[in-house]
Design a protein around this motif. Sequence first.
Motif, PDB file in Angstrom:
ATOM      1  N   ALA A  33       0.886  -1.176  -0.008  1.00 41.20           N
ATOM      2  CA  ALA A  33      -0.031   0.162   0.105  1.00 41.20           C
ATOM      3  C   ALA A  33       0.825   1.376  -0.234  1.00 41.20           C
ATOM      4  O   ALA A  33       0.770   2.335  -0.596  1.00 41.20           O
ATOM      5  CB  ALA A  33      -0.840   0.030   1.112  1.00 41.20           C
TER       6      ALA A  33
ATOM      7  N   ASN B 104       2.335   1.909  -3.549  1.00 35.82           N
ATOM      8  CA  ASN B 104       1.216   2.499  -4.404  1.00 35.82           C
ATOM      9  C   ASN B 104       0.353   3.492  -3.946  1.00 35.82           C
ATOM     10  O   ASN B 104      -0.583   4.062  -4.460  1.00 35.82           O
ATOM     11  CB  ASN B 104       0.302   1.426  -4.645  1.00 35.82           C
ATOM     12  N   LYS B 105       1.073   4.122  -2.805  1.00 35.00           N
ATOM     13  CA  LYS B 105       0.468   5.381  -2.158  1.00 35.00           C
ATOM     14  C   LYS B 105      -1.057   5.114  -1.922  1.00 35.00           C
ATOM     15  O   LYS B 105      -1.763   6.007  -2.378  1.00 35.00           O
ATOM     16  CB  LYS B 105       0.756   6.712  -3.231  1.00 35.00           C
ATOM     17  N   VAL B 106      -1.456   4.361  -1.366  1.00 31.13           N
ATOM     18  CA  VAL B 106      -2.895   4.139  -1.072  1.00 31.13           C
ATOM     19  C   VAL B 106      -3.115   4.410   0.415  1.00 31.13           C
ATOM     20  O   VAL B 106      -2.456   4.141   1.274  1.00 31.13           O
ATOM     21  CB  VAL B 106      -3.253   2.622  -1.263  1.00 31.13           C
ATOM     22  N   TYR B 107      -4.133   5.000   0.513  1.00 31.77           N
ATOM     23  CA  TYR B 107      -4.618   5.597   1.864  1.00 31.77           C
ATOM     24  C   TYR B 107      -5.792   5.009   2.255  1.00 31.77           C
ATOM     25  O   TYR B 107      -6.623   4.179   1.293  1.00 31.77           O
ATOM     26  CB  TYR B 107      -4.917   7.289   1.823  1.00 31.77           C
ATOM     27  N   CYS B 108      -6.164   5.029   3.564  1.00 29.25           N
ATOM     28  CA  CYS B 108      -7.426   4.006   3.957  1.00 29.25           C
ATOM     29  C   CYS B 108      -7.710   4.517   5.406  1.00 29.25           C
ATOM     30  O   CYS B 108      -6.948   4.921   6.304  1.00 29.25           O
ATOM     31  CB  CYS B 108      -6.893   2.520   4.077  1.00 29.25           C
TER      32      CYS B 108
ATOM     33  N   LEU C 112     -12.099   0.802   2.024  1.00 29.76           N
ATOM     34  CA  LEU C 112     -11.597   0.320   0.658  1.00 29.76           C
ATOM     35  C   LEU C 112     -12.203  -1.418   0.478  1.00 29.76           C
ATOM     36  O   LEU C 112     -12.163  -1.894   1.457  1.00 29.76           O
ATOM     37  CB  LEU C 112     -10.069   0.158   0.756  1.00 29.76           C
TER      38      LEU C 112
ATOM     39  N   TYR D  79      -6.283  -3.968  -0.860  1.00 25.09           N
ATOM     40  CA  TYR D  79      -5.664  -3.299   0.380  1.00 25.09           C
ATOM     41  C   TYR D  79      -6.505  -2.974   1.337  1.00 25.09           C
ATOM     42  O   TYR D  79      -5.873  -3.056   2.586  1.00 25.09           O
ATOM     43  CB  TYR D  79      -5.592  -1.739  -0.495  1.00 25.09           C
TER      44      TYR D  79
ATOM     45  N   ASN E 265      -2.234   7.003   6.220  1.00 25.50           N
ATOM     46  CA  ASN E 265      -1.828   7.923   5.425  1.00 25.50           C
ATOM     47  C   ASN E 265      -0.521   8.475   5.383  1.00 25.50           C
ATOM     48  O   ASN E 265       0.173   8.279   6.407  1.00 25.50           O
ATOM     49  CB  ASN E 265      -2.599   9.409   5.222  1.00 25.50           C
TER      50      ASN E 265
END
Length: 138
Positions: A64, A67-71, A94, A98, A137
Amino acid sequence: NVLVQEEDTVRDLEFENTAIPFAVVEQVPLFGSCEKIEKTLQRECFQEEMKKHVEKHLNYPQEARENKVYCKVFVEFEIEKDGKVSIDRVKSNLRDKYGILFETEAKRIINELPNFIPAMQRGKVVKVRHVHKIEFNL
């Protein structure tokens, strides 16, 4: 009069096994560090200690991060009468691989919580339900 007493007993029994929402319990469960703090500040202390705990234990899932995934993950858990934590539900915003990574990490973080000083309601130790949001984040 006897009937009223029986109703109270039934209510107390139901009350005994039902988790009380954190927002309304008379005496919140406490981290050891919050025990000596003025009662009116203990809720705030609980939230601050939760925040510190999450920051200290959070490991951002590597894939994550890459791939710069926030949650955002919401963890609903109960603090039992013995001060132990049991997780009821974990839900992220999400619905993909992820989301599963973040939910797994959120569970791990909450399972790392120390035992609490149990909550009290009407002078009795009670189980409390709490929902905590963990934001991932970068």
